[in-house]
Design a protein around this motif. Sequence first.
Motif, PDB file in Angstrom:
ATOM      1  N   PHE A 304       0.859  -1.182   0.000  1.00 30.87           N
ATOM      2  CA  PHE A 304       0.000   0.000   0.000  1.00 30.87           C
ATOM      3  C   PHE A 304       0.895   1.231   0.000  1.00 30.87           C
ATOM      4  O   PHE A 304       1.722   1.399   0.888  1.00 30.87           O
ATOM      5  N   ARG A 359      -1.343  -0.426  -4.632  1.00 30.43           N
ATOM      6  CA  ARG A 359      -2.663   0.148  -4.936  1.00 30.43           C
ATOM      7  C   ARG A 359      -3.757  -0.374  -4.036  1.00 30.43           C
ATOM      8  O   ARG A 359      -4.871   0.126  -4.067  1.00 30.43           O
ATOM      9  N   GLY A 360      -3.487  -1.430  -3.245  1.00 30.35           N
ATOM     10  CA  GLY A 360      -4.519  -1.928  -2.330  1.00 30.35           C
ATOM     11  C   GLY A 360      -5.342  -3.054  -2.916  1.00 30.35           C
ATOM     12  O   GLY A 360      -5.016  -3.608  -3.967  1.00 30.35           O
ATOM     13  N   ILE A 361      -6.441  -3.388  -2.222  1.00 32.19           N
ATOM     14  CA  ILE A 361      -7.241  -4.561  -2.608  1.00 32.19           C
ATOM     15  C   ILE A 361      -8.741  -4.235  -2.611  1.00 32.19           C
ATOM     16  O   ILE A 361      -9.183  -3.324  -1.907  1.00 32.19           O
ATOM     17  N   THR A 362      -9.498  -5.020  -3.376  1.00 32.52           N
ATOM     18  CA  THR A 362     -10.955  -4.820  -3.414  1.00 32.52           C
ATOM     19  C   THR A 362     -11.735  -6.109  -3.146  1.00 32.52           C
ATOM     20  O   THR A 362     -12.938  -6.044  -2.922  1.00 32.52           O
ATOM     21  N   ASP A 389     -13.277  -2.028   0.059  1.00 31.96           N
ATOM     22  CA  ASP A 389     -12.592  -0.945  -0.649  1.00 31.96           C
ATOM     23  C   ASP A 389     -11.395  -0.507   0.175  1.00 31.96           C
ATOM     24  O   ASP A 389     -11.471   0.418   0.977  1.00 31.96           O
ATOM     25  N   SER A 391      -8.645   0.198  -1.530  1.00 30.13           N
ATOM     26  CA  SER A 391      -7.905   0.442  -2.759  1.00 30.13           C
ATOM     27  C   SER A 391      -7.811   1.934  -3.056  1.00 30.13           C
ATOM     28  O   SER A 391      -8.785   2.679  -2.868  1.00 30.13           O
ATOM     29  N   ASP A 393      -7.547   2.965  -5.989  1.00 23.73           N
ATOM     30  CA  ASP A 393      -8.143   3.142  -7.315  1.00 23.73           C
ATOM     31  C   ASP A 393      -9.662   2.995  -7.322  1.00 23.73           C
ATOM     32  O   ASP A 393     -10.284   3.070  -8.367  1.00 23.73           O
TER      33      ASP A 393
END
Length: 440
Positions: A304, A359-362, A389, A391, A393
């Motif tokens: 992240f 970018r993170g995770i969804t 969320d 993320s 993006d």
Amino acid sequence: MKIHYQILVLSLVLFCISCNVKESKLEEKQEKEQKDFPFLIPAEKPNRPLSAAVTRGYDTYGTMRPEQNELYTQFKYTKLKGFDYNGGDGTISRRDPSKVIFENGKYYVWYTHRKSPVPVGMANAKEATDVIPSADWDLADIYYATSEDGFTWEEQGVAVPRPPKPQPGWRSVTTTDILKWKGKYYLYFQAFMEASGLRGDFCPVSVAWANSPDGPWTHTGKLVIPNGAEGTWDQYQIHDPYPLIHDGNIYIYYKAGFDKREEFTPSKVLMQGLAIAEDPLGPFTKHPLNPLINSGHETTLFPFKEGVAAIIQRNGHEHNTIQYAKDWVNFEVASHVELLPLAAGPYVPDAFTDTKDGRGITWGISHFIKEGPDKTKNNLSILTRFDCDLSLDLNDPGMKEHYTLYGSELHYKQGLNKTQKQRIKEANDKLLNKSKKVKK
Ligand code: AAL
């Protein structure tokens, strides 16, 4: 000409002084008027005395509103299609999924798969045999499944089976996770050499590799992350190995249970540590500051920004939080969350890109345990999908609610036990007897 020039300079100086006086008077007035915290929350931390709570809003969470916190989320769950559990009788169990990766036009997930008689339970481990398991993850193999949408999965069968005795993992291979490194794939997993529950849940970590996510997998038989020395926190178990790539190295986060004291429930403290290697087959060096995360039941992390974030569910002071470590070592609480996925294996597109801009995770796959007919027994687990969320993006306000009500049913499920009811009855009786005596 000279006099004119002097007058000009003098008036400029006077003008500046009066401006400064005006400005400081304005600030003074504003300060007086703004004794109370403003209605519209200042974007920047204001230069004024602040309470500890408001300071945390700025410094810890980076915003006063959870919905603006990129590391705050709700979790939404969807039943998976495609997995058969034999009517849920406890003879087929799937649990502890790996992170999800996307390869060859589909998603892949690996997990612990048990097909056996119903486990006797860890407490009855002595009754376990070569075919009857003790725990839900005893006598298990590593299976995998693929999917095109993340909701409907097709089980592809075994990826890493139990090797013959006495090789590491002969009793059970479980709780795996995936690494992609220089075109090859590596599955790290818990390699049990005894029925879980005989002494505890004791195991080291072993590894298998393949040229394709579809295998064939070569089990190296190596204990890549060995247990710690006697008397150290991870002497008995290295659980939930979770590889990511950072700074050109393989970072494996893992969990161990320690400080076992029967007078407490749970009897052990669970914390998480880190082992680092230049090569997937090791040698891995444990971080000198281990343990790095003081809570959580399983490892779930993702790059992240320049750091790494962790989902911390169940167990410990800081359960129900998302944490962040800018330096991948020193974790801080970034948000407080609810209904967290158990043993989550998220879809982490940048897990292996050595990113400095995670970018993170969804979404991902997690599990529910104790899903058999008798919900008090841990003998059937099912895989599930979670969405969230976390993320940079995605901006999904529906995932950022923080005022959810769960209804009476869920709360009453957390009812008092017999001992608690008895304690309350005794306290009431004592009080009643006392008041009766006073009346007399
Ligand atoms: C899970 C994991 C490990 C333990 C057992 C199976 O929650 O922490 O995998 O060994 O339970």
